[in-house]
Write an enzyme that holds these catalytic residues in place. Sequence first.
Site, short mmCIF file in Angstrom:
data_model
loop_
_atom_site.label_atom_id
_atom_site.label_comp_id
_atom_site.label_asym_id
_atom_site.label_seq_id
_atom_site.Cartn_x
_atom_site.Cartn_y
_atom_site.Cartn_z
N ARG A 185 12.29 -2.37 10.32
CA ARG A 185 11.36 -1.97 11.37
C ARG A 185 11.26 -3.04 12.47
NH1 ARG A 185 5.95 0.03 8.31
NH2 ARG A 185 5.07 -1.13 10.05
N ARG A 241 -8.57 1.31 10.04
CA ARG A 241 -8.12 -0.06 10.32
C ARG A 241 -9.11 -0.80 11.21
NH1 ARG A 241 -2.42 0.49 9.49
NH2 ARG A 241 -1.20 -1.38 9.87
N ARG A 298 0.55 -9.16 13.73
CA ARG A 298 -0.12 -8.12 12.93
C ARG A 298 -1.11 -8.75 11.95
NH1 ARG A 298 4.92 -5.84 10.73
NH2 ARG A 298 3.79 -4.35 9.47
N LYS A 304 0.82 -1.21 0.00
CA LYS A 304 0.00 0.00 0.00
C LYS A 304 0.86 1.27 0.00
CE LYS A 304 -1.90 -1.09 3.94
NZ LYS A 304 -1.13 -2.32 4.23
N ARG A 356 11.76 -6.02 3.88
CA ARG A 356 11.50 -4.57 3.82
C ARG A 356 12.59 -3.79 4.56
NH1 ARG A 356 5.69 -2.06 5.27
NH2 ARG A 356 5.99 -2.98 7.34
P1 ADP Z 1 1.90 -1.83 7.82
O1 ADP Z 1 3.20 -1.75 7.14
O2 ADP Z 1 1.69 -3.03 8.66
O3 ADP Z 1 0.75 -1.56 6.92
P2 ADP Z 1 1.68 0.71 9.22
O4 ADP Z 1 2.92 1.45 9.00
O5 ADP Z 1 0.45 1.10 8.48
O6 ADP Z 1 1.99 -0.82 9.01
O7 ADP Z 1 1.30 0.71 10.76
C1 ADP Z 1 2.25 0.38 11.75
C2 ADP Z 1 1.58 0.34 13.11
O8 ADP Z 1 1.03 1.63 13.43
C3 ADP Z 1 0.40 -0.62 13.26
O9 ADP Z 1 0.82 -1.95 13.54
C4 ADP Z 1 -0.35 0.02 14.44
O10 ADP Z 1 0.30 -0.24 15.66
C5 ADP Z 1 -0.19 1.51 14.15
N1 ADP Z 1 -1.28 2.03 13.31
C6 ADP Z 1 -1.16 2.53 12.05
N2 ADP Z 1 -2.35 2.91 11.58
C7 ADP Z 1 -3.25 2.66 12.55
C8 ADP Z 1 -4.67 2.82 12.66
N3 ADP Z 1 -5.40 3.32 11.66
N4 ADP Z 1 -5.26 2.44 13.82
C9 ADP Z 1 -4.55 1.94 14.83
N5 ADP Z 1 -3.23 1.74 14.80
C10 ADP Z 1 -2.57 2.09 13.66
P1 ADP Z 2 2.38 -1.80 3.22
O1 ADP Z 2 2.42 -0.30 3.17
O2 ADP Z 2 1.12 -2.37 2.64
O3 ADP Z 2 2.68 -2.35 4.58
P2 ADP Z 2 4.88 -1.64 1.70
O4 ADP Z 2 4.55 -0.69 0.61
O5 ADP Z 2 5.70 -1.14 2.83
O6 ADP Z 2 3.52 -2.33 2.27
O7 ADP Z 2 5.58 -2.92 1.04
C1 ADP Z 2 6.06 -4.01 1.83
C2 ADP Z 2 7.39 -4.51 1.24
O8 ADP Z 2 7.14 -5.14 -0.01
C3 ADP Z 2 8.40 -3.42 0.96
O9 ADP Z 2 9.68 -3.95 1.22
C4 ADP Z 2 8.22 -3.11 -0.53
O10 ADP Z 2 9.43 -2.67 -1.12
C5 ADP Z 2 7.80 -4.44 -1.08
N1 ADP Z 2 6.81 -4.37 -2.16
C6 ADP Z 2 5.79 -3.48 -2.29
N2 ADP Z 2 5.04 -3.75 -3.38
C7 ADP Z 2 5.58 -4.86 -3.95
C8 ADP Z 2 5.26 -5.65 -5.10
N3 ADP Z 2 4.19 -5.36 -5.87
N4 ADP Z 2 6.03 -6.72 -5.38
C9 ADP Z 2 7.08 -7.04 -4.59
N5 ADP Z 2 7.45 -6.35 -3.49
C10 ADP Z 2 6.70 -5.26 -3.17
#
Ligand code: ADP
Ligand code: ADP
Length: 213
Positions: free
Chosen positions: A155, A88, A166, A13, A122
């Site tokens: 991370r 979320r 998660r 995303k 990542r």
């Molecule tokens: P991911 O890469 O898993 O999509 P995010 O960067 O979006 O992770 O979120 C990391 C952490 O931040 C989550 O595991 C949660 O602890 C917190 N967080 C992010 N967005 C929300 C939300 N909308 N509601 C509650 N907690 C959130």
């Molecule tokens: P989210 O925001 O949903 O948690 P990220 O954008 O951080 O996900 O992507 C998670 C990991 O996967 C990162 O290391 C990113 O570089 C990689 N990634 C993202 N999109 C793709 C894809 N379409 N194919 C392979 N790897 C991807």
Amino acid sequence: MNLIFVGPPGAGKGTIAAKIAAELSIPHISTGDIFRQNIREQTELGKKVKQILDSGELVPDELTIDLVSDRLSHSDAQAGWILDGFPRTETQAEALDEFARVDEVVFFRIDDEEVVKRLGGRRVHPASGRTYHIEFDPPKEPGFDDETGEPLIRREDDEPDAIRHRLEVYRKETAPVVDYYQRDGRLVEVDAAQPIEGVFEDLRAIVEEVQNR
Ligand code: ADP
Ligand code: ADP
């Protein structure tokens, strides 16, 4: 254009949101990035949420909703935004409908096995939130950010135990959000298991469709 990206952790995303937001010149608003920035800067909010993020739990709804409501009121968000990682929970989705218009919700479909591969590799540049993958989207120089040359980190919540947790939290709390938007026809799905370029092209087509309404 007001877009929401929803899907499991690691679905890509943030990666796609950054690209689409740059094309449309609208902000990419990631609640995870905002929380992590507050943790780095050791603000009151950061101190409150550090443990929660490290464990993979969710930050309480009220706090998160207030944060997003405030962020969407800034001047740079008036022409549109991409929300990544919010809502979320169903409570957050209902609250958002009280204070904002949502044009389209994009669901990133992907299975757990692929998510584990993505999160395991990542690497992020903490100051900007720029995201790489050691195999699928590597930086020019391994371990360093392309733009600043600063070191990349892994991370805390991308460790195997936190990833598992998660995914459980996602299934329990966030899957209902997908149903919530599906019910009233605001949901569109993309195959997030494709390579980055393929997902990006699908998103571009969705954006075009929304623009032509
Ligand atoms: P991911 O890469 O898993 O999509 P995010 O960067 O979006 O992770 O979120 C990391 C952490 O931040 C989550 O595991 C949660 O602890 C917190 N967080 C992010 N967005 C929300 C939300 N909308 N509601 C509650 N907690 C959130
Ligand atoms: P989210 O925001 O949903 O948690 P990220 O954008 O951080 O996900 O992507 C998670 C990991 O996967 C990162 O290391 C990113 O570089 C990689 N990634 C993202 N999109 C793709 C894809 N379409 N194919 C392979 N790897 C991807």
